[in-house]
Design an enzyme around this catalytic site. Sequence first.
Site, PDB file in Angstrom:
ATOM      1  N   ASP A 121       0.824  -1.200   0.000  1.00 54.34           N
ATOM      2  CA  ASP A 121       0.000   0.000   0.000  1.00 54.34           C
ATOM      3  C   ASP A 121       0.860   1.253   0.000  1.00 54.34           C
ATOM      4  OD1 ASP A 121      -2.711   1.272   0.452  1.00 54.34           O
ATOM      5  OD2 ASP A 121      -1.654   1.995   2.223  1.00 54.34           O
ATOM      6  N   GLU A 173       0.882  -0.578  -5.157  1.00 50.88           N
ATOM      7  CA  GLU A 173      -0.089   0.492  -5.371  1.00 50.88           C
ATOM      8  C   GLU A 173       0.730   1.773  -5.489  1.00 50.88           C
ATOM      9  OE1 GLU A 173      -3.757   2.902  -3.300  1.00 50.88           O
ATOM     10  OE2 GLU A 173      -2.007   2.240  -2.189  1.00 50.88           O
TER      11      GLU A 173
END
Length: 904
Positions: free
Chosen positions: A411, A464
Amino acid sequence: MEEKLYDYMDWAEIEAVVYSEENHPRDILGPRVTEDGILIQAFFPGATRAAVHTIRDGKQTEMVCEDEAGFFAVLLPGKKIPSYTLIYWDGDGNQMEHYDPYAYPMQFTEQEQKQFENGICYSIYEKLGAHPVKIDGVSGVYFAVWAPNAIRVSVVGNFNNWDGRAYQMNLLESGIYELFIPGVRAGDIYKYEIKAKGGLTYLKSDPYANAAQLRPNNASVVVDLGKYAWQDENWMKKRGVTQGDKAPISVYEVHLGSWKKPDDGREFYNYREIAPMLASYVKELGYTHVELMPVMEHPLDESWGYQVTGYYAPTARYGTPDDFRYFMDTMHQNDIGVILDWVPAHFPRDTFGLSAFDGTCLYEHFDPRQGSHPHWGTLIYNYGRPEVKNFLIANALFWAKEYHADGIRMDAVASMLYLDYGKQDGEWVANIYGGNENLEAIEFLKHLNSIFKKEFPDALLIAEESTAWPKVTGELDDEGLGFDYKWNMGWMNDFTEYMKNDPVYRGAHHDQLTFSMVYAYSEKFMLSLSHDEVVHLKGSMYTKMPGTPEQKMANLRLAYAYQMVHPGKKLLFMGQEFGQEKEWNEKQPLSWELLEDKEHLQLKNYMAALHAFYKANPALYQLDEKPEGFEWINGMEWEKNLLIFLRRTRKKEDTLLVVCNFSNVEYDDFRIGVPYPGKYKEMFNSDAEAYGGTGVGNPRVKMSKKTECDERKNSITVKLAPLSVQVFSYTKPETGAASNKSAKAKTAAKAAAEKKTGKKGKPAGKTEEAVKAVKAKKTTKTAQKAEKKVSEKTVKTAEKKQGTTTATEKVEKAVKQAIDSKPVKTVEQTVDKLVKAGKSAAAEAAKAVEKYRAAADPEKKPATKPETKSEAKSEAKPETKTKKSTGMSELGEELQRKFETEER
């Protein structure tokens, strides 16, 4: 004896123990051999009496109280330390007995400590934390924690009344505090009491704990990870192929706490309850993987797991670590891969967590310009500190090893790469070269990815990353970061913005559709329609779509089909597959009641059909990362809102023609250029009636014609459904014996029909000779059309055609004989090989004729008619009006045309 005992007392050390400021308690507490016997010292805060119980003889020896705070000592006769337990009585007269925790050596090797100090002890989680072990036949738990700047660290828990004076830990040179505590068992809860410089004393959860209490409680829990028996061997053996870059990958993103909720009043399902339900549902819809939003322990539900406090512990919301292993096992037994969201970019400020862990900024930077995210209110890891890097790298490996994770999705990678991410001027510090690149984070990511892929080459690493940072999925030895895939955030933002527009206005935003192909091969992408797109007042995918409820559904079918035919792996957030209407809320389950409505059930069934089509067609996934896997036919029809392109493999017969109509207009007889002459069959239509669409489509196979369109020499005309994706498969035209058989079948069918209707049949009363005369006359009239096919009809008309030489007639006769006999197959195979080899068309056509002749009459030598000039002309001009200029029969000319078509 007491006088001798007194001489061994080190009062300074005793005072440090009594006042809980001792970081080397093993130097004074526990047993040691002296000239006068075995000295045993112990500290029992508040105890009034203590004794040593030797196991071998069962003798109990009273200890001397050297300090009223509870410090006891005794000298036992002998030169060898016996096995013993300590007995003490508290102020209420309660008696307790246990083995001496300071009688056991440390369990760290010097090499492990050196590796940890250099950030390369990748199995450090096997030592740091709390681990049930047996030492010298005694069961207990080995505790270890990294806190180099603390004055003292103690283990406290339900086994010692949370008293930090009782189990003071021993400090190693590496900054690790460790202690083996006999009698502590799996299930016990604990924390570390840390005394920082300045005297501040506080409690911290274990950064390496394998389990934690359910929020709002936050103590760590002792667990034994060595008891679960995995049953996913088959999956683990084949997952390298199952999730390889040439495999279909479609991911279902899930938040376990809100996918479904129990109706019996409980807040969450257990991992073991969710597993079979989710596996069955995902399998039904055809997804290949699930991606779990963070399951690592976190204190705040509203963070969705992205503010982690227990990196090595599955959240207790849904059960125990073994319950989570059961979940993973169940998924694998159903051939479903599991990707875990992981957050190495930042951590929360909760005081029981990592922040200021040992009284200093241990895991984070001291300078807030480097160590904090002003927008998120979280802290940033100090990636330049080896022990911090080791903590994170070992954690990624931990989930892959201990829980068989099939992939890690990192993330907020962009926030790691840029020092000024989310910050204003003055809120960040430039790197040593004056730039905004976080050089330490870049090195960390490369280090992590290199080790992870070395240990688990068949597992996935997904980033990401929302910027244009180069080579995120590039090879490490080519200045890349080494990820397998990168979320295509640009595609997600452009596409969802485009789809929000009414079809009338989409033409002005056509570039939002086509721009993704400009950079499609700069990285290996995963097309994500994730949770980020259906929260914070953005609305669900259903509510983003314009128009009436029927048009919204049509737009959703179009959107999901376009995602499936666009290059890249796929990801969709839960609930969007059946048209969830309301925005996602982590406190509420999905709106499963919508499946009682026909339209939403049709959408769910549509997704299952779409996945089946995706997985059945290699052109949609085999060359996702290669430019050869995609080719535009027409990407410029902005006024009509159309995109037309090809998806390919390295096999021509796998080619798919994709037509995307983003308008709500139906088109009849729409002409489309095609790459090859042949048959095109509609294999998939998102607007089919079965899915709730209009049913406009192309039920019949389309045969291409030599009509130029879209800068192609061949084209087809099709019906285009409104708001749809239609996919056509390609089949090459029949040639040779196959076309002969087809022609024969058509002739027979025609004759049967004529006989039945009585039209153009055999005249009654006429002789056999008269019938032959009629046939001969008809054959002569159609002889000029013989160029189109190599068929039995072509051979017959060629035999009767005027102007052919005797040699040519013999050739045609021999060819006919070959067609009716077995050598023809061999000849056709030879011809096909020559075509693929790319030889000169005219020359090979002539050779093929000679091979036909040789096959029919092996004893007859081929004619040696010179062909060089005519062949050259034939190659330059495919269609020659005069046969004599080529020196070939009609069969030869037909073969020549075949070669030229294939070469084009």
